[in-house]
Design a protein around this motif. Structure first.
Motif, PDB file in Angstrom:
ATOM      1  N   ASP A 281      25.015  13.483  76.696  1.00 20.66           N
ATOM      2  CA  ASP A 281      25.972  14.297  77.452  1.00 20.66           C
ATOM      3  C   ASP A 281      27.016  14.944  76.550  1.00 20.66           C
ATOM      4  O   ASP A 281      27.466  16.059  76.814  1.00 20.66           O
ATOM      5  N   TRP A 282      27.420  14.243  75.493  1.00 22.22           N
ATOM      6  CA  TRP A 282      28.504  14.720  74.636  1.00 22.22           C
ATOM      7  C   TRP A 282      28.032  15.671  73.530  1.00 22.22           C
ATOM      8  O   TRP A 282      28.838  16.247  72.809  1.00 22.22           O
ATOM      9  N   ALA A 283      26.737  15.835  73.384  1.00 23.01           N
ATOM     10  CA  ALA A 283      26.207  16.636  72.272  1.00 23.01           C
ATOM     11  C   ALA A 283      26.474  18.124  72.493  1.00 23.01           C
ATOM     12  O   ALA A 283      26.453  18.627  73.619  1.00 23.01           O
ATOM     13  N   TYR A 284      26.707  18.833  71.414  1.00 24.62           N
ATOM     14  CA  TYR A 284      26.830  20.297  71.455  1.00 24.62           C
ATOM     15  C   TYR A 284      26.420  20.861  70.103  1.00 24.62           C
ATOM     16  O   TYR A 284      26.367  20.159  69.091  1.00 24.62           O
ATOM     17  N   TRP A 285      26.141  22.172  70.100  1.00 24.93           N
ATOM     18  CA  TRP A 285      25.769  22.867  68.855  1.00 24.93           C
ATOM     19  C   TRP A 285      26.217  24.316  68.998  1.00 24.93           C
ATOM     20  O   TRP A 285      25.622  25.094  69.732  1.00 24.93           O
ATOM     21  N   ASP A 286      27.293  24.677  68.311  1.00 23.68           N
ATOM     22  CA  ASP A 286      27.852  26.030  68.379  1.00 23.68           C
ATOM     23  C   ASP A 286      27.506  26.792  67.109  1.00 23.68           C
ATOM     24  O   ASP A 286      27.685  26.279  65.994  1.00 23.68           O
ATOM     25  N   ASN A 287      27.025  28.009  67.280  1.00 22.30           N
ATOM     26  CA  ASN A 287      26.666  28.861  66.141  1.00 22.30           C
ATOM     27  C   ASN A 287      27.318  30.227  66.300  1.00 22.30           C
ATOM     28  O   ASN A 287      27.259  30.840  67.374  1.00 22.30           O
ATOM     29  N   THR A 288      27.949  30.695  65.228  1.00 22.86           N
ATOM     30  CA  THR A 288      28.526  32.032  65.192  1.00 22.86           C
ATOM     31  C   THR A 288      27.934  32.789  64.012  1.00 22.86           C
ATOM     32  O   THR A 288      27.973  32.304  62.874  1.00 22.86           O
ATOM     33  N   THR A 289      27.378  33.964  64.291  1.00 25.12           N
ATOM     34  CA  THR A 289      26.778  34.797  63.247  1.00 25.12           C
ATOM     35  C   THR A 289      27.496  36.135  63.214  1.00 25.12           C
ATOM     36  O   THR A 289      27.616  36.813  64.243  1.00 25.12           O
ATOM     37  N   ARG A 290      27.986  36.503  62.035  1.00 28.12           N
ATOM     38  CA  ARG A 290      28.693  37.774  61.853  1.00 28.12           C
ATOM     39  C   ARG A 290      27.991  38.594  60.771  1.00 28.12           C
ATOM     40  O   ARG A 290      27.515  38.036  59.775  1.00 28.12           O
ATOM     41  N   SER A 291      27.960  39.887  60.972  1.00 29.30           N
ATOM     42  CA  SER A 291      27.384  40.778  59.977  1.00 29.30           C
ATOM     43  C   SER A 291      28.206  42.059  59.906  1.00 29.30           C
ATOM     44  O   SER A 291      28.442  42.708  60.932  1.00 29.30           O
ATOM     45  N   SER A 292      28.654  42.405  58.715  1.00 29.92           N
ATOM     46  CA  SER A 292      29.403  43.643  58.485  1.00 29.92           C
ATOM     47  C   SER A 292      28.697  44.433  57.399  1.00 29.92           C
ATOM     48  O   SER A 292      28.214  43.853  56.409  1.00 29.92           O
ATOM     49  N   TYR A 293      28.637  45.751  57.567  1.00 32.90           N
ATOM     50  CA  TYR A 293      27.957  46.541  56.542  1.00 32.90           C
ATOM     51  C   TYR A 293      28.587  47.922  56.422  1.00 32.90           C
ATOM     52  O   TYR A 293      29.188  48.459  57.363  1.00 32.90           O
ATOM     53  N   ALA A 294      28.451  48.461  55.220  1.00 33.49           N
ATOM     54  CA  ALA A 294      28.852  49.839  54.926  1.00 33.49           C
ATOM     55  C   ALA A 294      27.665  50.520  54.263  1.00 33.49           C
ATOM     56  O   ALA A 294      27.044  49.956  53.351  1.00 33.49           O
ATOM     57  N   GLU A 295      27.359  51.722  54.726  1.00 36.01           N
ATOM     58  CA  GLU A 295      26.186  52.439  54.230  1.00 36.01           C
ATOM     59  C   GLU A 295      26.561  53.880  53.927  1.00 36.01           C
ATOM     60  O   GLU A 295      27.234  54.542  54.723  1.00 36.01           O
ATOM     61  N   LEU A 296      26.124  54.345  52.779  1.00 37.08           N
ATOM     62  CA  LEU A 296      26.376  55.728  52.368  1.00 37.08           C
ATOM     63  C   LEU A 296      25.041  56.383  52.061  1.00 37.08           C
ATOM     64  O   LEU A 296      24.291  55.915  51.196  1.00 37.08           O
TER      65      LEU A 296
END
Length: 698
Positions: A281-296
Motif C-alpha cells: 500500500d505504501w509503495a510509490y515510484w515517481d519519475n520526471t523526465t525533462r528535455s530541452s534543446y536548441a537547434e540551428l
C-alpha cells in the motif's frame, strides 16, 4: 511534496498556454523558411521520408533496410498514448513488460537499445524505459529494423526507434481531446500551433496533457502531467532557430517491483487472478523526465543544409518499493520473502550534434551525402536504501494483499555513480550509378569512455575509435518496385556483468539483409519482404540470480559466441483499396546458439500484427477498425506462455469537420495472458476494457 510539484507544474503550463493561445491568434503573411514542419494530424498510415537509418532523407523504396513508421493518425485512431502500446503494434517488435513501470523491447531476437529523437541518438543508462514514455509530444515514430551502427554508434542488430517531435506550423491550428476509460481513466489534451507575430517569422507550438487513472491491478494507479513548448524563429531567409522544452511527470501508487512468482516449489506453474499484485500500500515510484534543446538550421547557397543541435535530458526517479522473491508452496502458499527498499536515481545527459546534408551532380545524377559528428556525456547516480526486514517470511496472503508494513529504510546503503562519454564521426553517401542502381555506403568512428562504479563494481571501460561500416545496394526495377541488400558490422558495449561483477566485453558481429519493396494502389500503399541473418559473439546469457541490486535481484551473465538470428519479415501499409487504411506485418525468427540449439526462447518465433480502419461508403462520417496481435509460444526456465491472440475494435464518428467521437474496445475476447517471460517473474496483461474520447480540431 509530490502533490506540490504537480500543482506548480499545472500552474506554469496553464500560464504559458494562455499566453501562447493569445499570440497564436494572429495571422502570418511572410513567406518563411520551411526546413522542418508538421501538421497537427495526418490522414494516412503511409509516412513521409525518414533519415533515421543513414542520415539521408530517403523514402522507403530507397532505404536498404526494413522500416515501419507509425503516424499521428494511427496514434489517435487506436489511442496509442504511450510507447509500449505503439511498439506493440510495430512489426517484429516485442514489448517486454517485466514490471508495471519498467519495460524492455526486442526485435529480431535482441534488445532494442538504440533510441533517437529527431534523428539524434539518445543514450539509455540501463537499456530499459522506466515508466512508460508518452507519445503525445511526437508527430510520428520511425522504427528501422536491423543494425544501425551508422547513426547510433552501436550496431545492435535489433532496431532503432526514432521519435519525431511535433513542430510549429505557420497557420494557426488547435486540437483538444478528452478521453475516459475503464478503471476511472480520465485524460485531457490540448495542442495549439501557429504564428506568434504578424509577419509569421516567429512561430510556436504548445502541447499540454493531464491523465489520471487506476488499473486492473490491485492498488495500482498513476497520475501524469505533460507539457511541451516549441518556438521557431526565422533569423534570416536561410537561418532557422528552434528552441524547445518538454516535461513528463508521473506519480505512481503501488507499482510492482519485480512481479509474480511463476512456479511453485514442486515445479508446477502458478495461476493467479489477473489483478494480483505484490506491491504494498505504501509503495510509490515517481519519475520526471525533462528535455530541452536548441537547434540551428542553415540552408546554404548550394542547397545543402547545416544543422547543429544541443540537447539536455534529465531524469529524476524517487521510489519506495516492495519486492517479493522466492517460490511458494503449492498447498500452503508459504515460502515467499520480503525485500523492501527505497531507490532514487538521477541521470543527466548533454548531447551535441552537427550534420551537413546535401547533394552534388556526378555523371549526370544527383548524389546524396551526409557528414556528421556527435558528442554526449551521461552522468548517472542512483542509491538504494535497503529496508529493515529483508528476508522476512511472508504469509500466504501477505505477499499479495498490500498489507506488509512500511519499514525504516536504514538497513544498508549502496548505489552507483558513473559517467559515460562518447564521441563519434560519421559519413554516408548514396551514389546513383544509373537510373536503376544506387549504392549506399557509410562509416562511423566511435570513441567511448566509461568511468565510475555500480554497487561496488567498477564500470571503467575505454574504446578508441571503433569503426562501424555500412553498405547497401538498391536496384530500382521500376518506379514502383525496388530490390535491395545491405551489410552492417556490429559493435555494442554492454552493461551486463559476469559473476565477478566485471562488465562483459562488447558484442561484435555482422548482419546481412535483402528484400523487395513495392508501391501499390497508385502509390497509396506499400508492401515489402525482408530476409535477414545475424551472427554475434559475446552475447550476454543469464547464468544465475541472487538477491540485491536495483531491481531486487542481481543477475549475472556470461558471454556466448556464435549466436545467430535469421528470419523473414513481411510488411504492408497504406490505402490498398479506397477507404481502407491498414498497417500489418508478419515476422518469423530462428535464434540458435553455436551448437545449433534454439536459444532466447522468451522471444516469440512468429508474430502477426494488423491495424486497419475502413470508411463506410454509405456513411462516410463513420470509420470502423480493428487491431489484431498474435504471437507464438514463449518460455523461460520457470514460465511458459502458449500462443495467443488479442483483438481490439474501434469506431470513429465525424460529427462535423472539427468534431469527432471515438470508441475503442480492447482485448474484446478477455484473453488471459502473461505480459512477458523475459524475467523469472511476470504478471498478466490487461483484461477487456473500453475508452471513449471526443476530439475537436480547428
Amino acid at each position: 511534496m509530490r502533490l506540490q510539484r504537480k500543482q506548480l507544474f499545472v500552474a506554469v503550463v496553464t500560464a504559458i498556454s494562455a499566453q501562447a493561445a493569445l499570440a497564436a491568434d494572429q495571422e502570418g503573411t511572410l513567406e518563411t523558411l520551411e526546413i522542418r514542419g508538421s501538421e497537427l494530424q495526418e490522414d494516412t498510415y503511409l509516412a513521409p521520408r525518414a533519415a533515421s537509418g543513414t542520415g539521408l532523407a530517403l523514402d522507403s523504396l530507397e532505404t536498404p533496410q526494413a522500416q515501419t513508421v507509425v503516424t499521428r493518425q494511427q496514434m489517435e485512431d487506436f489511442n496509442l498514448n504511450d510507447l509500449n502500446q505503439l511498439l506493440s503494434l510495430t512489426s517484429g517488435v516485442t514489448v517486454e513488460r517485466v514490471e508495471t513501470d519498467r519495460t524492455y523491447y526486442t526485435a529480431r531476437g535482441f534488445d532494442i537499445t538504440n533510441f533517437q529523437v529527431d534523428g539524434t541518438g539518445v543514450p539509455s543508462a540501463y537499456g530499459n524505459i522506466m515508466g512508460d514514455l508518452d507519445t503525445f509530444f511526437y508527430e510520428r515514430v520511425e522504427v528501422l529494423r536491423g543494425a544501425n551502427g551508422l547513426m547510433s554508434g552501436s550496431g545492435n542488430p535489433s532496431a532503432t526507434v526514432n521519435l519525431v517531435r511535433k513542430r510549429p506550423t505557420r497557420e494557426f491550428q488547435a486540437q483538444a481531446r478528452i478521453l475516459g476509460g475503464s478503471w476511472q481513466q480520465l485524460r485531457t489534451e490540448g495542442d495549439v500551433s501557429g504564428a506568434l507575430t504578424e509577419s509569421g517569422s516567429l512561430r510556436g507550438r504548445l502541447s499540454l496533457a493531464v491523465e489520471d487513472k487506476e488499473s486492473y491491478l490491485d492498488r495500482y494507479a498513476k497520475q501524469r502531467l505533460l507539457g511541451q513548448g516549441v518556438i521557431e524563429a526565422d533569423i534570416t531567409d536561410s537561418l532557422l532557430l528552434t528552441l524547445g522544452h518538454s516535461e513528463q511527470v508521473d506519480a505512481t501508487d503501488s507499482p510492482m517491483w519485480g512481479a509474480l512468482p511463476m512456479q511453485y516449489t514442486d515445479g508446477t506453474s502458478t495461476d493467479y487472478d489477473v489483478s494480483t499484485s505484490t506491491s504494498a500500500d505504501w509503495a510509490y515510484w515517481d519519475n520526471t523526465t525533462r528535455s530541452s534543446y536548441a537547434e540551428l538550421q542553415n540552408l546554404l547557397d548550394n542547397g545543402w543544409t547545416l544543422t547543429a543541435r544541443l540537447t539536455r535530458n534529465e531524469t529524476d526517479s524517487e521510489s519506495k518499493l516492495f519486492y517479493v522473491y522466492g517460490k511458494p508452496d503449492a498447498s500452503t502458499g508459504l515460502g515467499l520473502k520480503a525485500y523492501p527498499s527505497r531507490y532514487d536515481m538521477t541521470t543527466e545527459t548533454l548531447i551535441g550534434d552537427i550534420q551537413l546534408n546535401g547533394s552534388f551532380l556526378l555523371n549526370g545524377y544527383p548524389q546524396d551525402f551526409a557528414l556528421g559528428a556527435q558528442w554526449y556525456q551521461a552522468e548517472v547516480w542512483d542509491e538504494s536504501n535497503y529496508g529493515q526486514g529483508i528476508g522476512t517470511n511472508l504469509g500466504a496472503e501477505e505477499a499479495f494483499d498490500g498489507s506488509y508494513p512500511e519499514p525504516s529504510f536504514d538497513s544498508s546503503v549502496d548505489g552507483s555513480e558513473w559517467t559515460s562519454t562518447q564521441s563519434s564521426l560519421f559519413a554516408s553517401t548514396r551514389l546513383m550509378l544509373s537510373d536503376e542502381f544506387s549504392v549506399l555506403g557509410g562509416l562511423r568512428l566511435t570513441q567511448l569512455d566509461v568511468e565510475g562504479s555500480t554497487y561496488g563494481d567498477s564500470k571503467d571501460s575505454d574504446y578508441d575509435l571503433v569503426p562501424v561500416p555500412y553498405a547497401g545496394v538498391v536496384y530500382q526495377m521500376t518506379p514502383e518496385l525496388s530490390l535491395y541488400s545491405s551489410y552492417t558490422q556490429i559493435f555494442n558495449p554492454q552493461t551486463k556483468e559476469d559473476l565477478d561483477g566485471d562488465l562483459l566485453d562488447p558484442v561484435e558481429g555482422r548482419t546481412y539483409e535483402a528484400g523487395i519493396k513495392t508501391l501499390l494502389a497508385e502509390g497509396q500503399a506499400q508492401a515489402s519482404v525482408a530476409i535477414f541473418a545475424t551472427t554475434q559473439d559475446n552475447v550476454a546469457e543469464k547464468v544465475g540470480t541472487r538477491p540485491g541490486g536495483t531491481s531486487g535481484v542481481d543477475d549475472y551473465y556470461r558471454g556466448v559466441d556464435g549466436m545467430t538470428s535469421q528470419g523473414v519479415e513481411i510488411d504492408w501499409v497504406g490505402e490498398f483499396i479506397p477507404g481502407l487504411q491498414t498497417q500489418a506485418g508478419f515476422t518469423h525468427l530462428v535464434i540458435e546458439d553455436a551448437e545449433g540449439e534454439a536459444t532466447r526462447k522468451q522471444i516469440p518465433r512468429n508474430q502477426l500484427t494488423l491495424a486497419a480502419n475502413y470508411q463506410l461508403p454509405a456513411l462516410p462520417e463513420l470509420r470502423l477498425g480493428t487491431v489484431v496481435r498474435w504471437q507464438s509460444e514463449v518460455s523461460s526456465s520457470v514460465a511458459e506462455q502458449e500462443a495467443y491472440a488479442l483483438a481490439d475494435l474501434m469506431a470513429v464518428y465525424q460529427w462535423t469537420d472539427s468534431l469527432k467521437m471515438s470508441l475503442n474496445l480492447n482485448n474484446i475476447t478477455d484473453e488471459k495472458y502473461i505480459n512477458s517471460v523475459y524475467w523469472d517473474q511476470a504478471y498478466y496483461g490487461a483484461p477487456r476494457s473500453a475508452q471513449l474520447s471526443v476530439s475537436w480540431n480547428y
